[in-house]
Design a protein around this motif. Structure first.
Motif, PDB file in Angstrom:
ATOM      1  N   THR A 154       5.697 -11.118  -2.656  1.00 47.89           N
ATOM      2  CA  THR A 154       7.017 -10.623  -3.040  1.00 47.89           C
ATOM      3  C   THR A 154       7.003 -10.111  -4.479  1.00 47.89           C
ATOM      4  OG1 THR A 154       7.875 -12.371  -1.649  1.00 47.89           O
ATOM      5  CG2 THR A 154       9.452 -11.192  -3.016  1.00 47.89           C
ATOM      6  N   VAL A 155       6.399 -10.888  -5.368  1.00 48.87           N
ATOM      7  CA  VAL A 155       6.346 -10.478  -6.767  1.00 48.87           C
ATOM      8  C   VAL A 155       5.561  -9.181  -6.905  1.00 48.87           C
ATOM      9  CG1 VAL A 155       5.443 -11.067  -9.036  1.00 48.87           C
ATOM     10  CG2 VAL A 155       6.614 -12.798  -7.675  1.00 48.87           C
ATOM     11  N   ARG A 156       4.408  -9.126  -6.239  1.00 52.79           N
ATOM     12  CA  ARG A 156       3.585  -7.920  -6.351  1.00 52.79           C
ATOM     13  C   ARG A 156       4.334  -6.717  -5.790  1.00 52.79           C
ATOM     14  NH1 ARG A 156      -0.905  -8.713  -3.152  1.00 52.79           N
ATOM     15  NH2 ARG A 156      -0.170 -10.702  -2.379  1.00 52.79           N
ATOM     16  N   TYR A 157       5.072  -6.943  -4.705  1.00 50.25           N
ATOM     17  CA  TYR A 157       5.879  -5.865  -4.123  1.00 50.25           C
ATOM     18  C   TYR A 157       6.909  -5.369  -5.125  1.00 50.25           C
ATOM     19  CZ  TYR A 157       9.850  -3.932  -1.571  1.00 50.25           C
ATOM     20  OH  TYR A 157      10.896  -3.149  -1.182  1.00 50.25           O
ATOM     21  N   LEU A 158       7.590  -6.313  -5.784  1.00 48.97           N
ATOM     22  CA  LEU A 158       8.645  -5.899  -6.714  1.00 48.97           C
ATOM     23  C   LEU A 158       8.075  -5.149  -7.908  1.00 48.97           C
ATOM     24  CD1 LEU A 158      11.041  -8.976  -6.603  1.00 48.97           C
ATOM     25  CD2 LEU A 158      11.471  -6.662  -5.778  1.00 48.97           C
ATOM     26  N   VAL A 159       6.910  -5.581  -8.390  1.00 44.07           N
ATOM     27  CA  VAL A 159       6.288  -4.870  -9.515  1.00 44.07           C
ATOM     28  C   VAL A 159       5.926  -3.448  -9.082  1.00 44.07           C
ATOM     29  CG1 VAL A 159       4.306  -4.798 -11.063  1.00 44.07           C
ATOM     30  CG2 VAL A 159       5.427  -6.968 -10.592  1.00 44.07           C
ATOM     31  N   ALA A 160       5.286  -3.339  -7.922  1.00 49.77           N
ATOM     32  CA  ALA A 160       4.896  -2.007  -7.437  1.00 49.77           C
ATOM     33  C   ALA A 160       6.125  -1.137  -7.235  1.00 49.77           C
ATOM     34  CB  ALA A 160       4.126  -2.137  -6.122  1.00 49.77           C
ATOM     35  N   LEU A 161       7.189  -1.724  -6.685  1.00 51.21           N
ATOM     36  CA  LEU A 161       8.410  -0.949  -6.446  1.00 51.21           C
ATOM     37  C   LEU A 161       9.002  -0.446  -7.758  1.00 51.21           C
ATOM     38  CD1 LEU A 161      10.555   0.018  -4.432  1.00 51.21           C
ATOM     39  CD2 LEU A 161      11.719  -2.164  -4.751  1.00 51.21           C
ATOM     40  N   SER A 162       9.003  -1.319  -8.782  1.00 52.06           N
ATOM     41  CA  SER A 162       9.541  -0.897 -10.073  1.00 52.06           C
ATOM     42  C   SER A 162       8.754   0.279 -10.617  1.00 52.06           C
ATOM     43  CB  SER A 162       9.499  -2.050 -11.073  1.00 52.06           C
ATOM     44  OG  SER A 162      10.044  -3.206 -10.507  1.00 52.06           O
ATOM     45  N   PHE A 163       7.440   0.192 -10.509  1.00 51.49           N
ATOM     46  CA  PHE A 163       6.610   1.305 -11.000  1.00 51.49           C
ATOM     47  C   PHE A 163       6.929   2.592 -10.246  1.00 51.49           C
ATOM     48  CE2 PHE A 163       3.813  -1.637 -13.273  1.00 51.49           C
ATOM     49  CZ  PHE A 163       3.491  -0.862 -14.362  1.00 51.49           C
ATOM     50  N   VAL A 164       7.077   2.480  -8.924  1.00 50.30           N
ATOM     51  CA  VAL A 164       7.353   3.693  -8.148  1.00 50.30           C
ATOM     52  C   VAL A 164       8.686   4.296  -8.567  1.00 50.30           C
ATOM     53  CG1 VAL A 164       7.893   4.586  -5.852  1.00 50.30           C
ATOM     54  CG2 VAL A 164       5.953   3.059  -6.171  1.00 50.30           C
ATOM     55  N   VAL A 165       9.710   3.463  -8.707  1.00 48.97           N
ATOM     56  CA  VAL A 165      11.039   3.981  -9.048  1.00 48.97           C
ATOM     57  C   VAL A 165      10.994   4.675 -10.405  1.00 48.97           C
ATOM     58  CG1 VAL A 165      13.402   3.323  -9.629  1.00 48.97           C
ATOM     59  CG2 VAL A 165      12.284   2.330  -7.639  1.00 48.97           C
ATOM     60  N   VAL A 166      10.417   3.983 -11.402  1.00 46.07           N
ATOM     61  CA  VAL A 166      10.396   4.551 -12.755  1.00 46.07           C
ATOM     62  C   VAL A 166       9.577   5.833 -12.792  1.00 46.07           C
ATOM     63  CG1 VAL A 166       9.559   4.181 -15.106  1.00 46.07           C
ATOM     64  CG2 VAL A 166      10.801   2.370 -13.923  1.00 46.07           C
ATOM     65  N   PHE A 167       8.382   5.798 -12.195  1.00 38.58           N
ATOM     66  CA  PHE A 167       7.516   6.971 -12.343  1.00 38.58           C
ATOM     67  C   PHE A 167       7.905   8.113 -11.411  1.00 38.58           C
ATOM     68  CE2 PHE A 167       5.201   4.031 -14.894  1.00 38.58           C
ATOM     69  CZ  PHE A 167       4.718   4.850 -15.889  1.00 38.58           C
ATOM     70  N   ALA A 168       8.574   7.805 -10.308  1.00 39.56           N
ATOM     71  CA  ALA A 168       9.098   8.905  -9.498  1.00 39.56           C
ATOM     72  C   ALA A 168      10.194   9.627 -10.272  1.00 39.56           C
ATOM     73  CB  ALA A 168       9.639   8.380  -8.167  1.00 39.56           C
ATOM     74  N   PRO A 210       0.818  -1.229   0.000  1.00 43.36           N
ATOM     75  CA  PRO A 210       0.000   0.000   0.000  1.00 43.36           C
ATOM     76  C   PRO A 210       0.839   1.261   0.000  1.00 43.36           C
ATOM     77  CG  PRO A 210      -0.264  -1.236   2.055  1.00 43.36           C
ATOM     78  CD  PRO A 210       0.436  -2.129   1.098  1.00 43.36           C
ATOM     79  N   TRP A 211       1.956   1.262   0.716  1.00 50.27           N
ATOM     80  CA  TRP A 211       2.825   2.437   0.716  1.00 50.27           C
ATOM     81  C   TRP A 211       3.244   2.776  -0.716  1.00 50.27           C
ATOM     82  CZ3 TRP A 211       7.883   2.907   4.117  1.00 50.27           C
ATOM     83  CH2 TRP A 211       8.518   4.125   3.811  1.00 50.27           C
ATOM     84  N   LEU A 212       3.684   1.732  -1.442  1.00 47.73           N
ATOM     85  CA  LEU A 212       4.185   1.980  -2.797  1.00 47.73           C
ATOM     86  C   LEU A 212       3.078   2.463  -3.729  1.00 47.73           C
ATOM     87  CD1 LEU A 212       6.577  -1.072  -3.135  1.00 47.73           C
ATOM     88  CD2 LEU A 212       7.211   1.334  -3.014  1.00 47.73           C
ATOM     89  N   VAL A 213       1.941   1.755  -3.714  1.00 44.13           N
ATOM     90  CA  VAL A 213       0.916   2.145  -4.690  1.00 44.13           C
ATOM     91  C   VAL A 213       0.356   3.533  -4.353  1.00 44.13           C
ATOM     92  CG1 VAL A 213       0.322  -0.192  -5.398  1.00 44.13           C
ATOM     93  CG2 VAL A 213      -0.902   0.840  -3.492  1.00 44.13           C
ATOM     94  N   PHE A 214       0.226   3.841  -3.067  1.00 41.33           N
ATOM     95  CA  PHE A 214      -0.276   5.184  -2.733  1.00 41.33           C
ATOM     96  C   PHE A 214       0.781   6.257  -2.979  1.00 41.33           C
ATOM     97  CE2 PHE A 214      -3.829   3.042  -0.692  1.00 41.33           C
ATOM     98  CZ  PHE A 214      -4.850   3.858  -1.121  1.00 41.33           C
ATOM     99  N   SER A 215       2.060   5.862  -2.988  1.00 42.67           N
ATOM    100  CA  SER A 215       3.093   6.840  -3.341  1.00 42.67           C
ATOM    101  C   SER A 215       2.837   7.390  -4.739  1.00 42.67           C
ATOM    102  CB  SER A 215       4.473   6.183  -3.328  1.00 42.67           C
ATOM    103  OG  SER A 215       4.828   5.847  -2.034  1.00 42.67           O
ATOM    104  N   ILE A 216       2.447   6.498  -5.651  1.00 39.46           N
ATOM    105  CA  ILE A 216       2.227   6.962  -7.029  1.00 39.46           C
ATOM    106  C   ILE A 216       1.049   7.934  -7.071  1.00 39.46           C
ATOM    107  CG2 ILE A 216       1.631   6.223  -9.365  1.00 39.46           C
ATOM    108  CD1 ILE A 216       3.205   3.733  -8.933  1.00 39.46           C
ATOM    109  N   ALA A 217      -0.018   7.603  -6.322  1.00 35.85           N
ATOM    110  CA  ALA A 217      -1.160   8.528  -6.275  1.00 35.85           C
ATOM    111  C   ALA A 217      -0.730   9.869  -5.687  1.00 35.85           C
ATOM    112  CB  ALA A 217      -2.286   7.920  -5.445  1.00 35.85           C
ATOM    113  N   ALA A 218       0.113   9.807  -4.628  1.00 40.17           N
ATOM    114  CA  ALA A 218       0.535  11.047  -3.983  1.00 40.17           C
ATOM    115  C   ALA A 218       1.410  11.880  -4.928  1.00 40.17           C
ATOM    116  CB  ALA A 218       1.291  10.736  -2.689  1.00 40.17           C
ATOM    117  N   ILE A 219       2.289  11.203  -5.675  1.00 40.41           N
ATOM    118  CA  ILE A 219       3.101  11.941  -6.654  1.00 40.41           C
ATOM    119  C   ILE A 219       2.173  12.618  -7.659  1.00 40.41           C
ATOM    120  CG2 ILE A 219       4.729  11.707  -8.567  1.00 40.41           C
ATOM    121  CD1 ILE A 219       6.059   9.429  -6.999  1.00 40.41           C
ATOM    122  N   GLY A 220       1.159  11.871  -8.102  1.00 40.65           N
ATOM    123  CA  GLY A 220       0.213  12.428  -9.078  1.00 40.65           C
ATOM    124  C   GLY A 220      -0.470  13.669  -8.551  1.00 40.65           C
TER     125      GLY A 220
END
Lengths: 358, 262
Positions: free
Chosen positions: A183-197, A55-65
């Motif tokens: 773990t997989v879902r975490y890594l996917v979310a993390l990749s999205f956060v890194v790229v889109f941040a 949740p931290w990662l996926v909401f990070s993207i919303a917060a960046i938006g």
């Protein structure tokens, strides 16, 4: 003592414009990414991944938006939940209609759908400002949720009204659905956060970001120096909604797995707004820190009494949590209105001079 | 200085807000390369004239011809800026949340062409564009002697420096015509002298035509080539500083006229 920039000379504008001009910062970021990508998946258990980190990662993207729109372009929006819902329902419709489509592509398309909707609801910003605009975006929030509740096409005429993410693989690994590991879902979310941040950071340090900030700081002057308000504001709405839509897509498919519109109601819009206020308006790092704060504090508050061996009834705990939460936000706004990002900056400034602050 | 051709012609412009007549049939020609001062008592319509030129106000009557082309009535301010007119404001109108460097870079926004996606990637064209414009902005930073504060948020700067940064932001746009609305208001003598030097150097170095509103008569008489005097929305005099200083209408407007009975 270690954190010094002495002797690091910038010899080109490119070096001077780097995101992390100081070598120690670069090493810190590399280390942090290493921990996030390698150490965390090895040591974190299911609970930590599912209840805290994802949740931290996926909401990070919303917060960046939202921060791009509100913190950088100065357009207050309360429609975040609605735009996230667009992303989530777009993912659902796209994966069920085109099962062969790559799931990553689906996420990005969902973001683009949300961007289109964002432009539409951003149109009033050309005429109205501030709180009045917030009310207009509130209309977007209520309209979109109403739409997804009332038009059965959006949830494929399923009687419960709930949408469930079908299992999908990426590069042969199960990414969504009940089979996908945390773990997989975490890594996917993390990749999205890194790229889109990173992409967001690039946007705000180049021309488009500067025109957003110019509109935020003084729109009349911005127009007189040649910035077109129409394209600037709408591009802010488009990019912001893209991020929110992407976040909604990830909330749906990586975090919750199946949702109703309730998952994106007005409280979500307010939560994301709290994230950027606490994290720091006009800061990408702040968005991520703020998302962490808002996700972690409730968990922290429920666990603290247990540490002291006090059993609190669940309903009472919920009430206390809400009260402490509200109090913390007010406290924060008074003590550091510029948010966690500012605290981080102050800490770095102090550290530069430590231990000889001459 | 010899008079070149008129870069800007304001022809019989009238502007009113309700019953208030801000400008009445004002015609002003600005010649290429000159420094024209607009003076007049408070409320004479000086800033209104500047706002008409930069497209903020649309006059009810009259024409504006810039670089030989008549401006269509519904020209927005950002289009005026892109044609080559930059300005500064009476009250400093910098972007407070941004650094000096960012403010100046924003001044170059109208020359930037790269799209959203290449900027997001910060690669190739967008990166090169960013560096090119940075190099130009650094030239202006050198020119205005503000190297030491380039990374300072403008909100933290003293007033005099903010004015200088604002001049820099206008110069960053590479305008053909620069409108300065009271660039020396609220400054001490030393700061005024600095500012005068920068304005004169601007013309020398960048060849930009300037229109200046100023209340300090000493400054106006010293640095301007020609002076236009406004009073109650009308142009009452025009000419060299010498001519204007001795003009009876101007003296009356500033000192007041004794109305004789009968």
């Amino acid at each position: 003592m270690i954190y010094r920039e002495t002797g690091q000379f910038k010899t080109s504008y490119r070096r001077d414009q780097a995101i992390f001009p100081i070598a120690q910062d670069r090493w810190f970021v590399v280390a942090a990414l290493g921990v996030a990508f390698v150490v965390v998946p090895l040591v974190a258990n299911e609970y930590w991944l599912q209840a805290v980190l994802i949740p931290w990662l996926v909401f990070s993207i919303a917060a960046i938006g939202l921060n791009l729109l509100t913190g950088y372009a100065g357009q207050l929006s309360l429609g975040t939940g609605g735009f996230m819902a667009v992303g989530a329902y777009a993912v659902y419709k796209l994966t069920t209609a085109f099962p062969e489509l790559n799931v990553i592509v689906v996420f990005l398309l969902a973001g683009l759908f949300a961007a289109g909707v964002g432009i539409l609801f951003g149109l009033p910003s050309l005429r109205i400002k501030g709180l009045y605009l917030a009310v207009a975006t509130l209309a977007a929030q209520f309209f979109l949720i109403w739409l997804f509740n009332r038009v059965p096409w959006f949830f494929n005429y399923n009687p419960s009204g709930t949408i469930t993410m079908p299992p999908r693989t990426f590069l042969g690994v199960m990414v969504t659905g009940p089979e996908a590991t945390a773990t997989v879902r975490y890594l996917v979310a993390l990749s999205f956060v890194v790229v889109f941040a990173l992409l967001a950071k690039n946007l705000v340090r180049t021309n488009i970001g500067r025109t957003w900030m110019a509109i935020r700081d003084m729109d009349v002057a911005a127009e007189i120096i040649g910035i077109r308000p129409l394209t600037t504001k709408l591009s802010a709405f488009a990019v912001s909604s893209f991020y929110c839509g992407l976040a909604g897509a990830l909330v749906f498919s990586l975090y919750l797995g199946s949702v109703e519109t309730l998952a994106f109601d007005i409280t979500v819009s307010f939560e994301v707004l709290f994230m950027i206020i606490i994290g720091g308006l006009g800061s990408i790092l702040g968005s991520i820190l703020g998302a962490g704060f808002i996700v972690l504090v409730p968990i922290f508050l429920t666990n603290v009494p247990r540490l002291f061996g006090i059993e609190v009834p669940v309903d009472l705990a919920k009430e206390v949590e809400a009260m402490v939460f509200g109090g913390l936000i007010v406290f924060f706004l008074i003590v550091e209105p510029l948010g966690l990002a500012r605290l981080w900056q102050i800490a770095k400034e102090k550290l530069r001079r430590w231990p000889f602050p001459y | 200085m010899s008079q070149g051709e008129a870069i800007l012609q304001v022809q019989e412009v009238s502007l009113s807000f309700g019953a208030v007549q801000a400008l009445i049939d004002v015609s002003v020609d600005v010649y290429a390369g000159e420094l024209l001062a607009i003076i007049g008592p408070n409320g004479a319509g000086k800033t209104s004239l500047l706002n008409v030129i930069s497209g903020v106000y649309r006059p009810q009557r009259g024409r504006i011809v810039f670089m030989g082309k008549e401006r269509p009535r519904h020209t927005r301010p950002y289009e005026v800026a892109r044609q080559g007119i930059a300005r500064t404001f009476q009250n400093v109108a910098l972007f407070k949340g941004m650094t000096v460097l960012e403010n100046l870079m924003t001044g170059r926004a109208l020359h930037m062409r790269r799209g959203l996606f290449s900027q997001a990637l910060y690669w190739g064209w967008a990166l090169r564009e960013e560096e090119e414009h940075r190099a130009y902005v650094e030239k202006i930073i050198d020119f205005l002697e503000i190297e030491a504060i380039r990374k300072t948020p403008v909100g933290r700067l003293p007033y005099g420096l903010q004015k200088r940064v604002e001049l820099g932001r206008a110069l960053a746009a590479e305008p053909k015509l620069l409108l300065l609305d009271e660039p020396m208001a609220g400054m001490n003598v030393e700061e005024k002298e600095d500012m005068c030097r920068f304005i004169l150097d601007t013309r020398e170095e960048f060849g930009i035509t300037c229109v200046l509103i100023e209340h300090d008569m000493g400054v106006v008489m010293d640095i301007s080539d020609r002076v236009v005097v406004l009073d109650y929305g009308r142009k009452i005099a025009e000419g060299s500083p010498e001519e204007v200083r001795t003009n009876q209408d101007v003296i009356d407007a500033y000192l007041g006229v004794v109305h004789e009975e009968g």
